[in-house]
Design a protein around this motif. Structure first.
Motif, PDB file in Angstrom:
ATOM      1  N   VAL A  68       1.128  -1.476  -0.086  1.00 30.27           N
ATOM      2  CA  VAL A  68       0.024   0.359  -0.215  1.00 30.27           C
ATOM      3  C   VAL A  68       0.785   1.167  -0.101  1.00 30.27           C
ATOM      4  O   VAL A  68       0.879   1.828  -0.086  1.00 30.27           O
ATOM      5  CB  VAL A  68      -0.925  -0.184   1.048  1.00 30.27           C
TER       6      VAL A  68
ATOM      7  N   LEU B 242       0.733   4.451  -3.047  1.00 29.34           N
ATOM      8  CA  LEU B 242       0.094   5.300  -2.679  1.00 29.34           C
ATOM      9  C   LEU B 242       1.434   6.306  -4.290  1.00 29.34           C
ATOM     10  O   LEU B 242       1.150   7.092  -4.333  1.00 29.34           O
ATOM     11  CB  LEU B 242       0.497   5.484  -0.654  1.00 29.34           C
TER      12      LEU B 242
ATOM     13  N   ALA C 225      -5.914  -4.448  -2.235  1.00 30.31           N
ATOM     14  CA  ALA C 225      -5.504  -3.395  -0.600  1.00 30.31           C
ATOM     15  C   ALA C 225      -4.615  -2.372  -1.267  1.00 30.31           C
ATOM     16  O   ALA C 225      -4.961  -0.990  -0.960  1.00 30.31           O
ATOM     17  CB  ALA C 225      -4.224  -4.457  -0.516  1.00 30.31           C
ATOM     18  N   MET C 226      -4.301  -2.522  -2.822  1.00 29.06           N
ATOM     19  CA  MET C 226      -4.435  -1.282  -3.436  1.00 29.06           C
ATOM     20  C   MET C 226      -5.186   0.202  -4.032  1.00 29.06           C
ATOM     21  O   MET C 226      -5.007   0.966  -4.207  1.00 29.06           O
ATOM     22  CB  MET C 226      -2.714  -1.227  -5.101  1.00 29.06           C
TER      23      MET C 226
ATOM     24  N   SER D 170      -6.243   1.508  -1.192  1.00 29.26           N
ATOM     25  CA  SER D 170      -5.530   2.423  -0.795  1.00 29.26           C
ATOM     26  C   SER D 170      -5.485   3.979  -0.920  1.00 29.26           C
ATOM     27  O   SER D 170      -5.175   5.151  -0.457  1.00 29.26           O
ATOM     28  CB  SER D 170      -4.314   2.060  -1.450  1.00 29.26           C
TER      29      SER D 170
ATOM     30  N   ILE E  78      -6.965   6.229   1.684  1.00 31.05           N
ATOM     31  CA  ILE E  78      -6.250   6.796   2.208  1.00 31.05           C
ATOM     32  C   ILE E  78      -5.602   7.956   2.251  1.00 31.05           C
ATOM     33  O   ILE E  78      -5.351   9.042   2.472  1.00 31.05           O
ATOM     34  CB  ILE E  78      -5.034   5.215   2.612  1.00 31.05           C
TER      35      ILE E  78
END
Length: 205
Positions: free
Chosen positions: A27, A31, A158-159, A162, A165
């Motif tokens: 992650v 990002l 997960a990606m 993200s 986030i």
């Protein structure tokens, strides 16, 4: 269930590849590499990286040993090359030089370094090649295939998620995450090279 899928092998494949490919640890690197890009571009990069990783893993699962033997490449050599490539990416993240190439038109970080060697790296490739040797019947094949697919679903999730986030931590947070990602990635790269050197010394290369 056991008649269709080897449950023990499935668990072993999933756990091993999950630890090696580390969806959670991907992650911050994702990002940092997609910073400054639009949300749609980042989402596209997420599934492209997973698709590239799955394709590389599948190719090496079926033809890995033959490819390495044909090219006269040992597994430690492959591991060392992947480590050096990751180290270059890590140095860019640490020094901030990654901003220009990631913002450049036509640059696709989903292919390199995300798809490979970050996701489909030497560790995942070697592990998959070893698991493919344990396939003797249909339940074994189904277990290995399903394990690989499930891990890549986790990587995509997960990606993909993200992005909220990214909106939360904003630019200053991305800068901090980028430096941390660079540090972690450099440690992974050095470990890969060290393991390769150790294997060469032991005479495995």
């Amino acid at each position: 269930m056991s008649a269709l899928v080897n449950g023990v092998l499935l668990t072993e494949v999933f756990v091993t590849l999950f630890v090696i490919m580390d969806p959670v640890g991907t992650v911050p690197i994702f990002l940092s590499l997609t910073a400054g890009r639009s949300a749609s571009t980042a989402r596209k990069a997420a599934w492209q990286a997973v698709a590239v990783s799955f394709l590389v893993i599948a190719i090496f699962a079926f033809f890995g040993q033959q490819i390495l033997e044909y090219l006269h490449i040992s597994l430690p050599a492959l591991q060392c090359a992947g480590g050096l490539l990751l180290l270059l990416v890590a140095l860019e993240l640490l020094t901030g030089n990654e901003q220009e190439p990631t913002a450049a038109v036509g640059t696709n970080v989903a292919l390199v370094p995300l798809g490979t060697p970050l996701l489909a790296g030497p560790g995942a490739i070697v592990a998959t090649m070893l698991f493919s040797r344990e396939v003797h019947d249909v339940p074994d094949f189904a277990a290995v295939a399903l394990g690989v697919v499930l891990v890549h679903v986790c990587l995509w999730g997960a990606m993909r998620y993200s992005l909220p986030i990214l909106r939360l931590i904003r630019e200053s947070g991305v800068l901090l995450v980028t430096r941390i990602a660079g540090l972690l990635l450099s440690a992974i790269a050095v470990q890969l090279v060290a393991d390769a050197v150790r294997a060469f010394i032991a005479g495995e290369g």
